[in-house]
Design an enzyme around this catalytic site. Sequence first.
Site, PDB file in Angstrom:
ATOM      1  CG  ASP A   1      -2.064   0.977   1.082  1.00 10.49           C
ATOM      2  OD1 ASP A   1      -2.079   1.745   0.096  1.00 10.49           O
ATOM      3  OD2 ASP A   1      -2.946   0.990   1.958  1.00 10.49           O
ATOM      4  CB  ILE A   2       3.446   2.295  -2.197  1.00  8.89           C
ATOM      5  CG1 ILE A   2       3.019   1.905  -3.611  1.00  8.89           C
ATOM      6  CG2 ILE A   2       4.176   1.137  -1.518  1.00  8.89           C
ATOM      7  CD1 ILE A   2       4.161   1.627  -4.563  1.00  8.89           C
ATOM      8  CE  LYS A   3      -4.137   4.870   0.019  1.00  8.54           C
ATOM      9  NZ  LYS A   3      -3.674   3.842   0.974  1.00  8.54           N
ATOM     10  NE  ARG A   4       6.092   5.684  -3.182  1.00  6.37           N
ATOM     11  CZ  ARG A   4       5.975   5.602  -1.868  1.00  6.37           C
ATOM     12  NH1 ARG A   4       4.819   5.875  -1.306  1.00  6.37           N
ATOM     13  NH2 ARG A   4       6.996   5.244  -1.114  1.00  6.37           N
TER      14      ARG A   4
END
Length: 310
Positions: A103-106
Amino acid sequence: MIDRLVAKIQETGAPIVIGLDPMLKYIPGYVKEKAYKEYGETLEGAAEAIWQFNKEIVDHTYDLVPAVKPQIAMYEQFGVEGLKVFCRTVDYCRKKGLVVIGDIKRGDIGSTSEAYAVGHLGKVQVGTKSYAGFAEDFATVNPYFGSDGVKPFLDVCREEKKGIFVLVKTSNPSSGEFQDRLVDGRPLYEIVGEKVAEWGSSVMGSSYSYVGAVVGATYPEMGKILRKIMPKTYILVPGYGAQGGKGADLAHFFNEDGLGAIVNSSRGIIAAYQQENYAKFGEGHFGEASRAAVEDMKADIAGALAQALA
């Protein structure tokens, strides 16, 4: 990787992903005390406490669920030591046979987006050798930059047979400030959903695309619409439990085959021992409390799906 995720969901009968989002307030005092005794009240000590906490939860739940989702910010707050534990957690979970959703939401463009994709899902070239950096199986992606930001991830997914989950309709209360705005008479989240389906059509697994979507459990009616817009898209559903989502809200996120969605719970599982329903376990058995919370969540979702699909 999407085929493996689907197979693991079918094997476990649990369309559940555990959000490994550790905060020090979730970690039992005795775990922190032991870590601080060895490393001091330092970033290294905090990281050691997080590692021991994660390991205990994984050891008690890995046979029940198909996947975990570590949220990188919870590790980044402890700097380099935290990122070491993030990597260690990813490696440990994969050895346990779990699918790992980073879960990095890049979200960025050009070479920056390519570097994010390579760092988290691909391999970086160092001279004559190549190395996987964080080595997750999936990553969450912010689509705000449009195709320029997503295409580098698609290229790596195609090459590595890995996947992404694109933010479409998030579970937080203020998501509507942008996501619900009308564009040509339609809410923006529908337009993003159509784009996700388009991106996904070029990177398909056996039945579902490598490109998934994030749609919050707190918006079941919107989930119903998006399920129709994205029939071949796997939906990652946050917002269950602590944020108010429950099994009865989830039926519309699934397809008629009972697949098509995987539901996340973070503190509802990892901090279960702090909740009234699981207080009997005490902090000394927090891993067992997490296991009980997973079993209850599994039963809740199964009951809701059985009723909806009957």
